[in-house]
Design a protein around this motif. Structure first.
Motif, PDB file in Angstrom:
ATOM      1  N   ALA A 186       0.867  -1.188   0.000  1.00 30.70           N
ATOM      2  CA  ALA A 186       0.000   0.000   0.000  1.00 30.70           C
ATOM      3  C   ALA A 186       0.902   1.236   0.000  1.00 30.70           C
ATOM      4  O   ALA A 186       1.890   1.296   0.730  1.00 30.70           O
ATOM      5  N   LYS A 187       0.558   2.225  -0.826  1.00 32.93           N
ATOM      6  CA  LYS A 187       1.363   3.438  -0.938  1.00 32.93           C
ATOM      7  C   LYS A 187       0.436   4.644  -0.860  1.00 32.93           C
ATOM      8  O   LYS A 187      -0.558   4.716  -1.568  1.00 32.93           O
ATOM      9  N   ASP A 188       0.773   5.595   0.015  1.00 32.52           N
ATOM     10  CA  ASP A 188      -0.057   6.796   0.112  1.00 32.52           C
ATOM     11  C   ASP A 188       0.508   7.883  -0.797  1.00 32.52           C
ATOM     12  O   ASP A 188       1.604   7.744  -1.345  1.00 32.52           O
ATOM     13  N   PRO A 189      -0.207   9.029  -0.965  1.00 25.51           N
ATOM     14  CA  PRO A 189       0.242  10.095  -1.862  1.00 25.51           C
ATOM     15  C   PRO A 189       1.609  10.693  -1.463  1.00 25.51           C
ATOM     16  O   PRO A 189       2.318  11.235  -2.304  1.00 25.51           O
ATOM     17  N   GLN A 190       2.033  10.602  -0.227  1.00 20.87           N
ATOM     18  CA  GLN A 190       3.318  11.144   0.183  1.00 20.87           C
ATOM     19  C   GLN A 190       4.450  10.132  -0.039  1.00 20.87           C
ATOM     20  O   GLN A 190       5.601  10.412   0.278  1.00 20.87           O
ATOM     21  N   GLY A 191       4.124   8.910  -0.548  1.00 17.03           N
ATOM     22  CA  GLY A 191       5.138   7.923  -0.843  1.00 17.03           C
ATOM     23  C   GLY A 191       5.440   6.943   0.276  1.00 17.03           C
ATOM     24  O   GLY A 191       6.355   6.131   0.164  1.00 17.03           O
ATOM     25  N   LEU A 192       4.701   7.052   1.372  1.00 17.43           N
ATOM     26  CA  LEU A 192       4.912   6.089   2.447  1.00 17.43           C
ATOM     27  C   LEU A 192       4.253   4.755   2.060  1.00 17.43           C
ATOM     28  O   LEU A 192       3.170   4.733   1.480  1.00 17.43           O
ATOM     29  N   THR A 193       4.915   3.656   2.393  1.00 15.20           N
ATOM     30  CA  THR A 193       4.414   2.333   2.006  1.00 15.20           C
ATOM     31  C   THR A 193       4.362   1.396   3.206  1.00 15.20           C
ATOM     32  O   THR A 193       5.022   1.622   4.232  1.00 15.20           O
ATOM     33  N   ASN A 194       3.604   0.366   3.022  1.00 11.57           N
ATOM     34  CA  ASN A 194       3.558  -0.728   3.981  1.00 11.57           C
ATOM     35  C   ASN A 194       3.246  -2.006   3.196  1.00 11.57           C
ATOM     36  O   ASN A 194       2.616  -1.954   2.138  1.00 11.57           O
ATOM     37  N   LYS A 195       3.713  -3.138   3.740  1.00 10.55           N
ATOM     38  CA  LYS A 195       3.517  -4.418   3.072  1.00 10.55           C
ATOM     39  C   LYS A 195       2.693  -5.349   3.963  1.00 10.55           C
ATOM     40  O   LYS A 195       2.799  -5.305   5.180  1.00 10.55           O
TER      41      LYS A 195
END
Length: 175
Positions: free
Chosen positions: A7-16
């Motif tokens: 998952a990636k948010d508009p600010q570029g932070l991700t999680n798996k």
């Protein structure tokens, strides 16, 4: 099967996240015999416990749904007389068919029966088994009675007919 979801948010932070999918078997395959017909010939004096033939079935399902057990369906086709007791038995795990007790050629010369393969989910397949029984000379000739008392005149000519005895033999044919 495993999947990785990111998952990636508009600010570029991700999680798996890791997803493990277990596919459960559905018992959708029936056992299938390697051959539809198994045949053998035995002598009528073949002793109980003797091996006849081994049947083999396979099942494409894995695990319990693919585990096969064998049984004999209780209907026989016989050429002469009704067969009161089953002459053969099958090992439920190996498929080895053995003689349960001696056959009698004079009662039946050919036996046909059905073997079932049942998987762990209850699905079945079947194959036919045909056994031809061969005759052996296993009966003694018998007379109507064991003792005959004859009176013959002292002056009878040599070669004269004195008596006719008849013996029977329960064996078939020339045995």
């Amino acid at each position: 099967m495993t999947l990785e979801v990111i998952a990636k948010d508009p600010q570029g932070l991700t999680n798996k996240a890791l997803i493990i999918i277990h596919i459960l078997d559905v018992n959708d395959n029936s056992p299938i015999f390697v051959k539809p017909l198994y045949t053998d010939t035995i002598k009528e004096n073949t002793p109980g416990g003797s091996s006849i033939v081994t049947v083999l079935a396979t099942d494409a399902d894995p695990g319990l749904n693919g585990k096969i057990t064998y049984s004999i369906k209780g209907n026989y086709v016989i050429d002469k007389n009704d067969l009161g007791d089953l002459l053969f038995q099958v090992d439920s795990e190996s498929g080895l068919i053995t003689v349960k007790h001696k056959a009698d050629f004079e009662s039946h010369t050919f036996i046909k029966f059905e073997v079932l393969a049942t998987d762990g989910g209850g699905r079945t397949g079947s194959a036919d088994v045909e056994v031809t029984i061969e005759d052996v000379n296993d009966y003694r000739p018998t007379f109507v009675k064991d003792f005959f008392n004859l009176e013959v005149p002292a002056n009878i000519k040599v070669g004269s007919h004195v008596v006719t005895l008849r013996a029977t033999d329960n064996d078939s044919g020339q045995s």
